[in-house]
Design a protein around this motif. Sequence first.
Motif, PDB file in Angstrom:
ATOM      1  N   UNK A   1       0.850  -1.196   0.000  1.00 16.62           N
ATOM      2  CA  UNK A   1       0.000   0.000   0.000  1.00 16.62           C
ATOM      3  C   UNK A   1       0.886   1.247   0.000  1.00 16.62           C
ATOM      4  N   UNK A   2       0.640   2.131  -0.951  1.00 18.35           N
ATOM      5  CA  UNK A   2       1.512   3.297  -1.045  1.00 18.35           C
ATOM      6  C   UNK A   2       1.111   4.338  -0.003  1.00 18.35           C
ATOM      7  N   UNK A   3       2.126   4.957   0.536  1.00 22.10           N
ATOM      8  CA  UNK A   3       1.897   5.996   1.534  1.00 22.10           C
ATOM      9  C   UNK A   3       1.988   7.334   0.810  1.00 22.10           C
ATOM     10  N   UNK A   4       0.839   7.862   0.395  1.00 24.25           N
ATOM     11  CA  UNK A   4       0.873   9.075  -0.424  1.00 24.25           C
ATOM     12  C   UNK A   4       1.321  10.263   0.426  1.00 24.25           C
ATOM     13  N   UNK A   5       2.034  11.160  -0.221  1.00 23.47           N
ATOM     14  CA  UNK A   5       2.557  12.333   0.470  1.00 23.47           C
ATOM     15  C   UNK A   5       1.855  13.561  -0.088  1.00 23.47           C
ATOM     16  N   UNK A   9      -2.103  22.778  -0.504  1.00 17.63           N
ATOM     17  CA  UNK A   9      -2.932  23.438  -1.509  1.00 17.63           C
ATOM     18  C   UNK A   9      -2.241  24.717  -1.966  1.00 17.63           C
ATOM     19  N   UNK A  10      -2.522  25.116  -3.187  1.00 22.45           N
ATOM     20  CA  UNK A  10      -2.133  26.449  -3.648  1.00 22.45           C
ATOM     21  C   UNK A  10      -3.310  27.368  -3.317  1.00 22.45           C
ATOM     22  N   UNK A  81      -7.228  14.637 -10.695  1.00 25.36           N
ATOM     23  CA  UNK A  81      -6.759  14.709  -9.307  1.00 25.36           C
ATOM     24  C   UNK A  81      -7.163  15.964  -8.547  1.00 25.36           C
ATOM     25  N   UNK A  82      -7.417  17.056  -9.258  1.00 25.32           N
ATOM     26  CA  UNK A  82      -7.471  18.352  -8.600  1.00 25.32           C
ATOM     27  C   UNK A  82      -8.881  18.846  -8.333  1.00 25.32           C
ATOM     28  N   UNK A 104      -5.493  19.016  -4.117  1.00 24.73           N
ATOM     29  CA  UNK A 104      -5.410  17.672  -4.671  1.00 24.73           C
ATOM     30  C   UNK A 104      -4.001  17.279  -5.089  1.00 24.73           C
ATOM     31  N   UNK A 105      -3.017  17.899  -4.472  1.00 22.95           N
ATOM     32  CA  UNK A 105      -1.612  17.647  -4.830  1.00 22.95           C
ATOM     33  C   UNK A 105      -1.047  16.486  -4.021  1.00 22.95           C
ATOM     34  N   UNK A 106      -0.282  15.628  -4.684  1.00 21.97           N
ATOM     35  CA  UNK A 106       0.337  14.477  -4.026  1.00 21.97           C
ATOM     36  C   UNK A 106       1.692  14.212  -4.657  1.00 21.97           C
ATOM     37  N   UNK A 107       2.708  14.155  -3.821  1.00 26.66           N
ATOM     38  CA  UNK A 107       4.089  13.995  -4.281  1.00 26.66           C
ATOM     39  C   UNK A 107       4.256  12.758  -5.170  1.00 26.66           C
TER      40      UNK A 107
END
Length: 141
Positions: A1-5, A9-10, A81-82, A104-107
């Motif tokens: 399971x990925x650990x989203x970063x 927000x802008x 995504x946004x 909706x930003x994710x590294x």
Amino acid sequence: MSNSRKLPDIVRTLELNAPIEKVWKMVSTAEGISAWFMPPNDFEPVVGHEFTLNAGQFGMSPCKVTVFDPPERFSMNWGKDWTLSFELKELPDARTAFTLTHAGWDEDTLTEFGQPHGIIREHMAGGWDGIVAKLQRLVEA
């Protein structure tokens, strides 16, 4: 399971020397949005309505109206995504506080064009400065 970063927000907030009705028209109609942001196709101010934004070199971006609450709030899903939200608040002396939030930003996520969110976010953060400045010029003219 990925650990989203998640990335922040802008957010851009401006005090505009224009009445709320004028600002609302500029941020909630196809003509208005075309003038300062990018041209929407098939736009209708109805929650659930799907339309596209013409993102120039990046092609057509699918969007969906998620909140439409005149003259205070308009939100949409943008791309895969946004979310993009415009919030207006009436101020004294026919002025308006305008807040734009691009969330909706994710590294660890790529845009539909295959570019990492982190890189695009930096470009967009700078881009929004110019875009909201254009909005300000238009509504204060």
